[in-house]
Design a protein around this motif. Structure first.
Motif, PDB file in Angstrom:
ATOM      1  N   THR A 126       0.776  -1.397   0.093  1.00 42.64           N
ATOM      2  CA  THR A 126       0.097  -0.093  -0.008  1.00 42.64           C
ATOM      3  C   THR A 126       0.879   1.339   0.034  1.00 42.64           C
ATOM      4  OG1 THR A 126      -0.047  -0.133   2.427  1.00 42.64           O
ATOM      5  CG2 THR A 126      -2.074  -1.162   1.191  1.00 42.64           C
ATOM      6  N   THR A 127       2.150   1.350   0.986  1.00 38.04           N
ATOM      7  CA  THR A 127       2.752   2.436   0.714  1.00 38.04           C
ATOM      8  C   THR A 127       4.189   2.176   0.671  1.00 38.04           C
ATOM      9  OG1 THR A 127       2.941   2.261   3.297  1.00 38.04           O
ATOM     10  CG2 THR A 127       1.208   3.741   2.201  1.00 38.04           C
ATOM     11  N   PRO A 128       4.668   1.548  -0.582  1.00 38.21           N
ATOM     12  CA  PRO A 128       6.149   1.199  -0.795  1.00 38.21           C
ATOM     13  C   PRO A 128       7.057   2.133  -0.907  1.00 38.21           C
ATOM     14  CG  PRO A 128       4.865   1.215  -2.879  1.00 38.21           C
ATOM     15  CD  PRO A 128       3.769   1.318  -1.938  1.00 38.21           C
ATOM     16  N   MET A 129       6.724   3.258  -1.188  1.00 38.55           N
ATOM     17  CA  MET A 129       7.746   4.567  -1.329  1.00 38.55           C
ATOM     18  C   MET A 129       8.020   5.003  -0.034  1.00 38.55           C
ATOM     19  SD  MET A 129       9.275   5.173  -4.206  1.00 38.55           S
ATOM     20  CE  MET A 129      10.197   6.458  -3.780  1.00 38.55           C
ATOM     21  N   LEU A 130       7.121   5.115   1.031  1.00 42.51           N
ATOM     22  CA  LEU A 130       7.039   5.367   2.030  1.00 42.51           C
ATOM     23  C   LEU A 130       7.995   4.500   2.892  1.00 42.51           C
ATOM     24  CD1 LEU A 130       6.464   7.384   4.726  1.00 42.51           C
ATOM     25  CD2 LEU A 130       4.415   6.116   4.644  1.00 42.51           C
ATOM     26  N   ALA A 131       7.886   3.008   2.664  1.00 45.78           N
ATOM     27  CA  ALA A 131       8.383   2.125   3.551  1.00 45.78           C
ATOM     28  C   ALA A 131       9.998   2.067   3.092  1.00 45.78           C
ATOM     29  CB  ALA A 131       8.043   0.626   2.802  1.00 45.78           C
ATOM     30  N   VAL A 132      10.390   2.331   1.631  1.00 46.15           N
ATOM     31  CA  VAL A 132      11.878   2.432   1.617  1.00 46.15           C
ATOM     32  C   VAL A 132      12.355   3.706   1.956  1.00 46.15           C
ATOM     33  CG1 VAL A 132      11.691   0.822  -0.584  1.00 46.15           C
ATOM     34  CG2 VAL A 132      11.292   3.114  -0.927  1.00 46.15           C
ATOM     35  N   ILE A 133      11.624   4.786   1.827  1.00 42.81           N
ATOM     36  CA  ILE A 133      12.214   6.043   2.622  1.00 42.81           C
ATOM     37  C   ILE A 133      12.433   6.003   4.142  1.00 42.81           C
ATOM     38  CG2 ILE A 133      11.608   8.457   3.055  1.00 42.81           C
ATOM     39  CD1 ILE A 133      10.012   8.597   0.469  1.00 42.81           C
ATOM     40  N   LEU A 134      11.570   5.517   4.891  1.00 41.09           N
ATOM     41  CA  LEU A 134      11.924   5.225   6.156  1.00 41.09           C
ATOM     42  C   LEU A 134      13.151   4.289   6.602  1.00 41.09           C
ATOM     43  CD1 LEU A 134       8.044   4.702   7.645  1.00 41.09           C
ATOM     44  CD2 LEU A 134       9.820   6.737   7.698  1.00 41.09           C
ATOM     45  N   ALA A 135      13.259   3.119   5.740  1.00 40.08           N
ATOM     46  CA  ALA A 135      14.148   2.288   5.702  1.00 40.08           C
ATOM     47  C   ALA A 135      15.558   3.097   5.467  1.00 40.08           C
ATOM     48  CB  ALA A 135      14.170   1.088   4.999  1.00 40.08           C
ATOM     49  N   ASN A 136      15.578   3.832   4.467  1.00 41.93           N
ATOM     50  CA  ASN A 136      16.900   4.534   4.047  1.00 41.93           C
ATOM     51  C   ASN A 136      17.248   5.708   5.215  1.00 41.93           C
ATOM     52  OD1 ASN A 136      19.048   4.752   1.939  1.00 41.93           O
ATOM     53  ND2 ASN A 136      18.105   6.682   1.720  1.00 41.93           N
ATOM     54  N   VAL A 137      16.220   6.428   5.704  1.00 48.67           N
ATOM     55  CA  VAL A 137      16.376   7.385   6.693  1.00 48.67           C
ATOM     56  C   VAL A 137      16.834   6.595   7.963  1.00 48.67           C
ATOM     57  CG1 VAL A 137      15.429   8.828   8.456  1.00 48.67           C
ATOM     58  CG2 VAL A 137      14.680   8.804   6.063  1.00 48.67           C
ATOM     59  N   TRP A 138      16.423   5.519   8.374  1.00 50.49           N
ATOM     60  CA  TRP A 138      16.732   4.636   9.529  1.00 50.49           C
ATOM     61  C   TRP A 138      18.423   4.436   9.471  1.00 50.49           C
ATOM     62  CZ3 TRP A 138      18.554  -0.266   9.580  1.00 50.49           C
ATOM     63  CH2 TRP A 138      18.829  -0.946  10.969  1.00 50.49           C
ATOM     64  N   ARG A 139      18.725   3.884   8.162  1.00 53.53           N
ATOM     65  CA  ARG A 139      20.233   3.405   7.895  1.00 53.53           C
ATOM     66  C   ARG A 139      20.971   4.705   7.824  1.00 53.53           C
ATOM     67  NH1 ARG A 139      23.426   1.917   3.559  1.00 53.53           N
ATOM     68  NH2 ARG A 139      24.932   0.339   4.232  1.00 53.53           N
ATOM     69  N   GLY A 140      20.716   5.904   7.043  1.00 56.30           N
ATOM     70  CA  GLY A 140      21.572   6.695   6.793  1.00 56.30           C
ATOM     71  C   GLY A 140      21.705   7.948   7.635  1.00 56.30           C
ATOM     72  N   THR A 141      20.875   8.106   8.608  1.00 57.19           N
ATOM     73  CA  THR A 141      20.940   9.186   9.515  1.00 57.19           C
ATOM     74  C   THR A 141      22.226   9.262  10.060  1.00 57.19           C
ATOM     75  OG1 THR A 141      18.700   9.217   9.747  1.00 57.19           O
ATOM     76  CG2 THR A 141      19.942  10.369  11.301  1.00 57.19           C
ATOM     77  N   ALA A 142      22.864   8.138  10.273  1.00 57.66           N
ATOM     78  CA  ALA A 142      24.204   8.505  11.085  1.00 57.66           C
ATOM     79  C   ALA A 142      25.315   9.314  10.637  1.00 57.66           C
ATOM     80  CB  ALA A 142      24.763   7.090  11.447  1.00 57.66           C
ATOM     81  N   PHE A 143      25.308   9.224   9.263  1.00 57.83           N
ATOM     82  CA  PHE A 143      26.374  10.171   8.513  1.00 57.83           C
ATOM     83  C   PHE A 143      26.118  11.519   8.672  1.00 57.83           C
ATOM     84  CE2 PHE A 143      27.748  12.540   4.822  1.00 57.83           C
ATOM     85  CZ  PHE A 143      29.198  12.279   4.764  1.00 57.83           C
ATOM     86  N   SER A 144      24.713  11.974   8.756  1.00 60.01           N
ATOM     87  CA  SER A 144      24.537  13.406   8.958  1.00 60.01           C
ATOM     88  C   SER A 144      24.693  14.000  10.405  1.00 60.01           C
ATOM     89  CB  SER A 144      22.884  13.757   8.553  1.00 60.01           C
ATOM     90  OG  SER A 144      22.745  13.396   7.011  1.00 60.01           O
ATOM     91  N   MET A 145      24.238  12.866  11.292  1.00 61.26           N
ATOM     92  CA  MET A 145      24.366  13.088  12.584  1.00 61.26           C
ATOM     93  C   MET A 145      25.826  13.290  13.093  1.00 61.26           C
ATOM     94  SD  MET A 145      23.968  10.619  16.101  1.00 61.26           S
ATOM     95  CE  MET A 145      25.424   9.719  15.468  1.00 61.26           C
ATOM     96  N   LEU A 146      26.839  12.633  12.603  1.00 63.60           N
ATOM     97  CA  LEU A 146      28.108  12.914  12.693  1.00 63.60           C
ATOM     98  C   LEU A 146      28.823  14.175  12.162  1.00 63.60           C
ATOM     99  CD1 LEU A 146      29.468   9.126  12.234  1.00 63.60           C
ATOM    100  CD2 LEU A 146      29.307  10.106  14.410  1.00 63.60           C
ATOM    101  N   VAL A 147      28.346  14.529  10.908  1.00 64.80           N
ATOM    102  CA  VAL A 147      28.870  15.663  10.164  1.00 64.80           C
ATOM    103  C   VAL A 147      28.399  16.836  11.159  1.00 64.80           C
ATOM    104  CG1 VAL A 147      28.303  17.200   8.401  1.00 64.80           C
ATOM    105  CG2 VAL A 147      28.767  14.977   7.831  1.00 64.80           C
ATOM    106  N   TYR A 148      27.091  17.012  11.557  1.00 60.45           N
ATOM    107  CA  TYR A 148      26.571  18.087  12.365  1.00 60.45           C
ATOM    108  C   TYR A 148      27.118  17.969  13.569  1.00 60.45           C
ATOM    109  CZ  TYR A 148      23.383  18.756   8.592  1.00 60.45           C
ATOM    110  OH  TYR A 148      22.834  19.247   7.412  1.00 60.45           O
ATOM    111  N   GLN A 149      27.344  16.985  14.321  1.00 61.45           N
ATOM    112  CA  GLN A 149      28.156  17.060  15.811  1.00 61.45           C
ATOM    113  C   GLN A 149      29.503  17.661  15.662  1.00 61.45           C
ATOM    114  OE1 GLN A 149      28.229  12.678  16.870  1.00 61.45           O
ATOM    115  NE2 GLN A 149      26.598  13.096  18.411  1.00 61.45           N
ATOM    116  N   ALA A 150      30.414  17.310  14.574  1.00 58.83           N
ATOM    117  CA  ALA A 150      31.625  17.995  14.336  1.00 58.83           C
ATOM    118  C   ALA A 150      31.319  19.542  14.093  1.00 58.83           C
ATOM    119  CB  ALA A 150      32.395  17.343  13.098  1.00 58.83           C
ATOM    120  N   ALA A 151      30.348  19.970  13.356  1.00 55.28           N
ATOM    121  CA  ALA A 151      30.273  21.181  13.048  1.00 55.28           C
ATOM    122  C   ALA A 151      29.831  21.854  14.279  1.00 55.28           C
ATOM    123  CB  ALA A 151      29.156  21.363  11.921  1.00 55.28           C
ATOM    124  N   LEU A 152      28.598  21.365  14.962  1.00 57.16           N
ATOM    125  CA  LEU A 152      28.241  22.130  16.231  1.00 57.16           C
ATOM    126  C   LEU A 152      29.554  22.263  17.425  1.00 57.16           C
ATOM    127  CD1 LEU A 152      24.860  20.456  16.736  1.00 57.16           C
ATOM    128  CD2 LEU A 152      25.407  22.683  15.965  1.00 57.16           C
TER     129      LEU A 152
END
Length: 289
Positions: free
Chosen positions: A152-178
């Motif tokens: 029923t919501t395949p695009m939402l499913a893959v988007i959530l999965a990719n957010v779950w897996r890839g957020t760490a990179f952005s978090m590390l970049v922003y931790q260093a910047a902050l």
């Protein structure tokens, strides 16, 4: 031969192995892909390859499935990278700033652990979680909200999965910047009566703008070419509801054997990635003015 000439020749000789490796593993495949995009090369065992000019690109212009795949790719990139990973990574980095070492270590460890999971394994984990008989439906069944999320919501499913897996990179970049933001500026703004939101909008975000743009560029290019996670979870289905351009390229090249057409789409995707990169680089240069 002078000493200076000998020194330059020695330095050039030191770069030869690296240049050869770049030629074999980067320039070579890239040039072959560009050439293939203008031919009818196919995975059918035929040794005859004809130059067809712009035929593959003209086919693309009239291929509704290709345009649908481009739209879904844009939705996937904006949803999972620009909005999802970027925003969530910044939010986690802001929430962890100033916290105790134990809290930072625990939260960062959990987020980074998702990043270290191989793409295929992450895809299977989310497939089993969102499947009609998976963990999520087992919980939601008690309140009558269960459904086949991958259907029923395949695009939402893959988007959530990719957010779950890839957020760490952005978090590390922003931790260093902050960490590079001087605390004195926040203290001065607080003395002047600025709220937490005003300090974030007028002090923090302008100071880490270069990191924001750099992070957006990197995660956009990475997400633009995402394949394994989507293929494991939905294989582009149901129908073509989650068939992004990399998925459609794979289908045309390796299921229908139209390798020339698939490499033509890859070339278009490469140009789109270059356009995104130029936009982000321009934003960085504007910040330097």
């Amino acid at each position: 031969m002078t000493t200076a000439t000998t020194s330059r020749a020695a330095r050039f000789g030191a770069y030869v192995p690296a240049l050869l490796l770049l030629g074999v593993f980067f320039a070579g495949p890239l040039l072959w892909s560009v050439y293939s995009a203008f031919t009818n090369v196919a995975l059918t065992g035929s040794s005859t390859i004809d130059f067809v000019g712009l035929a593959n690109f003209r086919t693309m212009l009239h291929d509704s499935q290709f345009w649908n795949s481009l739209w879904l790719t844009l939705v996937f990139v904006v949803g999972s990278a620009v909005i999802g990973q970027n925003t969530l990574g910044l939010l986690i980095a802001l929430l962890l700033k100033g916290r105790g070492k134990a809290a930072r270590a625990m939260v960062s460890g959990l987020v980074v652990a998702a990043w270290t999971v191989p793409e295929t394994v992450a895809g299977f984990c989310w497939y089993s979680f969102l499947h009609q008989e998976g963990t999520l439906n087992t919980i939601l069944h008690r309140v009558g909200l269960s459904q086949n999320w991958l259907y029923t919501t395949p695009m939402l499913a893959v988007i959530l999965a990719n957010v779950w897996r890839g957020t760490a990179f952005s978090m590390l970049v922003y931790q260093a910047a902050l960490n590079d933001v001087p605390p004195e500026l926040h203290e001065a703004a607080a003395v002047d009566g600025a709220t937490a939101w005003q300090r974030l909008r007028r002090v923090t975000l302008p100071l880490i703008r270069r990191s924001i743009v750099t992070n957006l560029m990197l995660i956009t290019l990475q997400t633009l070419a995402a394949f394994g996670l989507i293929y494991v979870m939905t294989k582009g289905g149901p129908g073509n509801k989650s068939s992004t351009t990399p998925i459609y390229m794979y289908q045309e090249s390796f299921q229908f054997y139209k390798l020339g057409y698939g490499t033509a789409m890859a070339l278009v995707l490469l140009v789109i990635g270059a356009i995104f990169s130029l936009i982000y680089v321009r934003l960085i240069k504007v910040d330097d003015l």
